[in-house]
Design a protein around this motif. Sequence first.
Motif, PDB file in Angstrom:
ATOM      1  N   LEU A 123      -4.932  26.755 -12.011  1.00 46.08           N
ATOM      2  CA  LEU A 123      -5.431  25.938 -10.912  1.00 46.08           C
ATOM      3  C   LEU A 123      -6.757  26.443 -10.363  1.00 46.08           C
ATOM      4  O   LEU A 123      -7.503  25.674  -9.759  1.00 46.08           O
ATOM      5  N   GLN A 124      -7.020  27.748 -10.508  1.00 41.01           N
ATOM      6  CA  GLN A 124      -8.295  28.309 -10.068  1.00 41.01           C
ATOM      7  C   GLN A 124      -8.849  29.212 -11.162  1.00 41.01           C
ATOM      8  O   GLN A 124      -8.225  29.444 -12.188  1.00 41.01           O
ATOM      9  N   GLN A 125     -10.039  29.743 -10.910  1.00 43.95           N
ATOM     10  CA  GLN A 125     -10.804  30.408 -11.951  1.00 43.95           C
ATOM     11  C   GLN A 125     -10.449  31.886 -12.125  1.00 43.95           C
ATOM     12  O   GLN A 125     -10.370  32.626 -11.135  1.00 43.95           O
ATOM     13  N   PRO A 126     -10.281  32.360 -13.367  1.00 44.95           N
ATOM     14  CA  PRO A 126     -10.216  33.806 -13.607  1.00 44.95           C
ATOM     15  C   PRO A 126     -11.577  34.479 -13.402  1.00 44.95           C
ATOM     16  O   PRO A 126     -11.634  35.689 -13.199  1.00 44.95           O
ATOM     17  N   GLN A 127     -12.659  33.700 -13.468  1.00 47.13           N
ATOM     18  CA  GLN A 127     -14.028  34.200 -13.240  1.00 47.13           C
ATOM     19  C   GLN A 127     -14.598  33.463 -12.036  1.00 47.13           C
ATOM     20  O   GLN A 127     -15.088  32.348 -12.138  1.00 47.13           O
ATOM     21  N   GLU A 128     -14.571  34.108 -10.861  1.00 50.09           N
ATOM     22  CA  GLU A 128     -14.934  33.400  -9.642  1.00 50.09           C
ATOM     23  C   GLU A 128     -16.386  32.966  -9.602  1.00 50.09           C
ATOM     24  O   GLU A 128     -16.735  32.011  -8.905  1.00 50.09           O
ATOM     25  N   VAL A 129     -17.266  33.613 -10.345  1.00 53.98           N
ATOM     26  CA  VAL A 129     -18.676  33.270 -10.270  1.00 53.98           C
ATOM     27  C   VAL A 129     -19.025  32.051 -11.116  1.00 53.98           C
ATOM     28  O   VAL A 129     -20.125  31.528 -11.031  1.00 53.98           O
ATOM     29  N   TRP A 130     -18.068  31.573 -11.916  1.00 52.50           N
ATOM     30  CA  TRP A 130     -18.307  30.365 -12.695  1.00 52.50           C
ATOM     31  C   TRP A 130     -18.022  29.147 -11.820  1.00 52.50           C
ATOM     32  O   TRP A 130     -17.136  29.141 -10.992  1.00 52.50           O
ATOM     33  N   GLY A 131     -18.759  28.075 -12.024  1.00 51.91           N
ATOM     34  CA  GLY A 131     -18.419  26.835 -11.330  1.00 51.91           C
ATOM     35  C   GLY A 131     -19.603  26.183 -10.681  1.00 51.91           C
ATOM     36  O   GLY A 131     -20.673  26.763 -10.511  1.00 51.91           O
ATOM     37  N   ARG A 132     -19.401  24.920 -10.328  1.00 53.42           N
ATOM     38  CA  ARG A 132     -20.398  24.099  -9.658  1.00 53.42           C
ATOM     39  C   ARG A 132     -21.642  23.877 -10.496  1.00 53.42           C
ATOM     40  O   ARG A 132     -22.737  23.688  -9.985  1.00 53.42           O
ATOM     41  N   GLY A 133     -21.481  23.950 -11.824  1.00 53.47           N
ATOM     42  CA  GLY A 133     -22.607  23.682 -12.703  1.00 53.47           C
ATOM     43  C   GLY A 133     -23.373  24.925 -13.051  1.00 53.47           C
ATOM     44  O   GLY A 133     -23.700  25.745 -12.191  1.00 53.47           O
ATOM     45  N   GLN A 134     -23.638  25.092 -14.320  1.00 57.32           N
ATOM     46  CA  GLN A 134     -24.432  26.238 -14.764  1.00 57.32           C
ATOM     47  C   GLN A 134     -25.896  25.855 -14.638  1.00 57.32           C
ATOM     48  O   GLN A 134     -26.563  25.425 -15.579  1.00 57.32           O
ATOM     49  N   THR A 135     -26.420  26.008 -13.440  1.00 54.45           N
ATOM     50  CA  THR A 135     -27.723  25.465 -13.097  1.00 54.45           C
ATOM     51  C   THR A 135     -28.362  26.304 -11.997  1.00 54.45           C
ATOM     52  O   THR A 135     -27.777  27.271 -11.521  1.00 54.45           O
ATOM     53  N   SER A 136     -29.564  25.908 -11.599  1.00 52.58           N
ATOM     54  CA  SER A 136     -30.287  26.571 -10.514  1.00 52.58           C
ATOM     55  C   SER A 136     -30.168  25.731  -9.245  1.00 52.58           C
ATOM     56  O   SER A 136     -30.230  24.500  -9.307  1.00 52.58           O
ATOM     57  N   ARG A 137     -30.022  26.405  -8.126  1.00 48.72           N
ATOM     58  CA  ARG A 137     -29.823  25.691  -6.865  1.00 48.72           C
ATOM     59  C   ARG A 137     -30.544  26.389  -5.706  1.00 48.72           C
ATOM     60  O   ARG A 137     -30.660  27.614  -5.683  1.00 48.72           O
ATOM     61  N   LEU A 138     -30.975  25.569  -4.751  1.00 50.57           N
ATOM     62  CA  LEU A 138     -31.332  26.079  -3.437  1.00 50.57           C
ATOM     63  C   LEU A 138     -30.037  26.193  -2.652  1.00 50.57           C
ATOM     64  O   LEU A 138     -29.452  25.194  -2.249  1.00 50.57           O
ATOM     65  N   THR A 139     -29.554  27.407  -2.483  1.00 52.50           N
ATOM     66  CA  THR A 139     -28.234  27.623  -1.909  1.00 52.50           C
ATOM     67  C   THR A 139     -28.267  27.709  -0.392  1.00 52.50           C
ATOM     68  O   THR A 139     -27.331  27.272   0.280  1.00 52.50           O
ATOM     69  N   GLN A 140     -29.316  28.271   0.178  1.00 57.79           N
ATOM     70  CA  GLN A 140     -29.436  28.337   1.634  1.00 57.79           C
ATOM     71  C   GLN A 140     -30.894  28.142   2.048  1.00 57.79           C
ATOM     72  O   GLN A 140     -31.804  28.683   1.425  1.00 57.79           O
ATOM     73  N   LEU A 141     -31.083  27.393   3.112  1.00 58.47           N
ATOM     74  CA  LEU A 141     -32.388  27.242   3.760  1.00 58.47           C
ATOM     75  C   LEU A 141     -32.100  26.885   5.214  1.00 58.47           C
ATOM     76  O   LEU A 141     -31.879  25.726   5.540  1.00 58.47           O
ATOM     77  N   TRP A 142     -32.046  27.910   6.068  1.00 55.02           N
ATOM     78  CA  TRP A 142     -31.629  27.643   7.431  1.00 55.02           C
ATOM     79  C   TRP A 142     -32.458  28.387   8.471  1.00 55.02           C
ATOM     80  O   TRP A 142     -33.162  29.351   8.178  1.00 55.02           O
ATOM     81  N   TYR A 143     -32.329  27.877   9.701  1.00 55.25           N
ATOM     82  CA  TYR A 143     -32.955  28.460  10.894  1.00 55.25           C
ATOM     83  C   TYR A 143     -31.845  28.801  11.868  1.00 55.25           C
ATOM     84  O   TYR A 143     -31.007  27.959  12.190  1.00 55.25           O
ATOM     85  N   ASN A 144     -31.817  30.052  12.335  1.00 55.57           N
ATOM     86  CA  ASN A 144     -30.818  30.510  13.288  1.00 55.57           C
ATOM     87  C   ASN A 144     -31.512  30.927  14.578  1.00 55.57           C
ATOM     88  O   ASN A 144     -32.536  31.624  14.545  1.00 55.57           O
ATOM     89  N   GLN A 145     -30.947  30.504  15.708  1.00 53.84           N
ATOM     90  CA  GLN A 145     -31.551  30.811  16.999  1.00 53.84           C
ATOM     91  C   GLN A 145     -30.520  31.386  17.953  1.00 53.84           C
ATOM     92  O   GLN A 145     -29.469  30.774  18.203  1.00 53.84           O
ATOM     93  N   LYS A 146     -30.795  32.580  18.471  1.00 53.15           N
ATOM     94  CA  LYS A 146     -29.952  33.172  19.501  1.00 53.15           C
ATOM     95  C   LYS A 146     -30.351  32.618  20.862  1.00 53.15           C
ATOM     96  O   LYS A 146     -31.544  32.514  21.177  1.00 53.15           O
ATOM     97  N   LEU A 147     -29.343  32.300  21.675  1.00 51.83           N
ATOM     98  CA  LEU A 147     -29.555  31.805  23.045  1.00 51.83           C
ATOM     99  C   LEU A 147     -28.874  32.770  24.004  1.00 51.83           C
ATOM    100  O   LEU A 147     -27.733  32.568  24.405  1.00 51.83           O
ATOM    101  N   GLY A 148     -29.539  33.852  24.313  1.00 51.45           N
ATOM    102  CA  GLY A 148     -28.929  34.879  25.142  1.00 51.45           C
ATOM    103  C   GLY A 148     -28.108  35.846  24.319  1.00 51.45           C
ATOM    104  O   GLY A 148     -28.292  35.992  23.108  1.00 51.45           O
ATOM    105  N   ASP A 149     -27.163  36.526  24.981  1.00 53.01           N
ATOM    106  CA  ASP A 149     -26.402  37.589  24.339  1.00 53.01           C
ATOM    107  C   ASP A 149     -25.221  37.093  23.515  1.00 53.01           C
ATOM    108  O   ASP A 149     -24.731  37.808  22.635  1.00 53.01           O
ATOM    109  N   HIS A 150     -24.722  35.877  23.774  1.00 45.80           N
ATOM    110  CA  HIS A 150     -23.472  35.451  23.165  1.00 45.80           C
ATOM    111  C   HIS A 150     -23.559  34.170  22.342  1.00 45.80           C
ATOM    112  O   HIS A 150     -22.710  33.965  21.468  1.00 45.80           O
ATOM    113  N   VAL A 151     -24.498  33.306  22.605  1.00 44.57           N
ATOM    114  CA  VAL A 151     -24.529  31.983  21.983  1.00 44.57           C
ATOM    115  C   VAL A 151     -25.668  31.904  20.977  1.00 44.57           C
ATOM    116  O   VAL A 151     -26.765  32.426  21.203  1.00 44.57           O
TER     117      VAL A 151
END
Length: 438
Positions: A123-151
Amino acid sequence: MHMVICAPEAPANSLPNGSLGDDASYALRASAQHPSTTMTGDWGGARLYLRNKGIDLAGAWTNETAGNVTGGDRHTAAQTNQLAAIMDIDAEKLLKWKGASFNFTFTTRWGSNLITRAGLYTLQQPQEVWGRGQTSRLTQLWYNQKLGDHVSFKIGRLPTGADFDNVPCLTMVNYFCGATTGNMDGNRWLNWPVSTWGGLIKYNDPRWYFLAGAYEQNVRNLDNKFFLGYVHGATGVLLPFETGLRIHLGAHHYPGVYRIGGWVNTASAPDILLAANGQPAVTGGLAMLERGSTHGGYLWFQQQLTGTFSEKPGQDAVVQQGLTAYVTFTMVDKETSPVSSQVTGSLRYLGLPWRRHDAVTLAVGTNHVNSRLATLDWYQAGRKGPRRDSEFAIETDYTLQITPWVYIEPNIQFWVNPGGYTQRETVTVIGMKTGFTF
């Protein structure tokens, strides 16, 4: 400790030949901040210069090789690879933009899948790094902003499993590596290396946290090609939420993290049992009843039992040496998902007397085939043979940290009732996971 880099839609009346939802926890930025632990070092001072300016660069290569010695349609081997590159930008250092940071992550995968080559039916992979296409991807492109000490808030191209249900990657089997929800229900919850447009907001206190997010539901994100992201084709919104408690137990105040989360997806999905006429689809090829939304939930516990640790306010403690226990329990939508629940338990001992950076892991898990799907399969087979039930996976491995920037992880896996078929022979897999941090 070592760092690892660590999944198309099946017909309504069948399970995929292995889950395509794979993931891992990604801590490459730590290697950029500590270049002495990387293969390429400080680049003659350039890495330190860039880091002081607010730019951290890192990369890693993971290879997973596995072969089955029992079970499956044939005995063979397969290897698969992932190369990842990451750039973190501290905008407060670089641009005097208080509390802001950016991330760019690119991945490429190539290789072959043991499930397909050997006919394992797991049901799942013996090789966890396989999957979702053997291809190249932009996996992350994000902006993170802190709003004070907690948020804080984060927006951009995000893998859902990078922030929600983010279970540490302990082994080479998908059961024990990355967001369990995405590994089970990968058409509606997208794990690394697939990303989607979305965002989240987080409240973080030293003792607890809460986060909630919204992610575009768009199957075009699974296209097997590199792209920035589509602006058309969305069918709904994934709305995950999670809260966690950081505690200390016993006389030694050993740290633990206890999390609970859930999600609702507003996109429609086909029923796993009923045809469009509202009756069981006992004849194959019928159009399935569309459900208006889906939902699920999860629990995750991590508790250190012995040894030493370090921690910073507002962050999960880091095990330096000793025994740690991990438990997960995940349920997904029973009306629409081929697998209805998963339970895992793992023990990991880090810092052996003869090798203080090595680790030993023992992990056990089970996936339960949706009883509605098992009933449908049984009827379509002419009410012959046993109904599909639960699959069990066991893995034990030894992590040998050869240098700060390379490890090898030999492992042995046992798959009992592969695919939930009680009549199938137990699958035994011998594997080797190798990682390099650049």
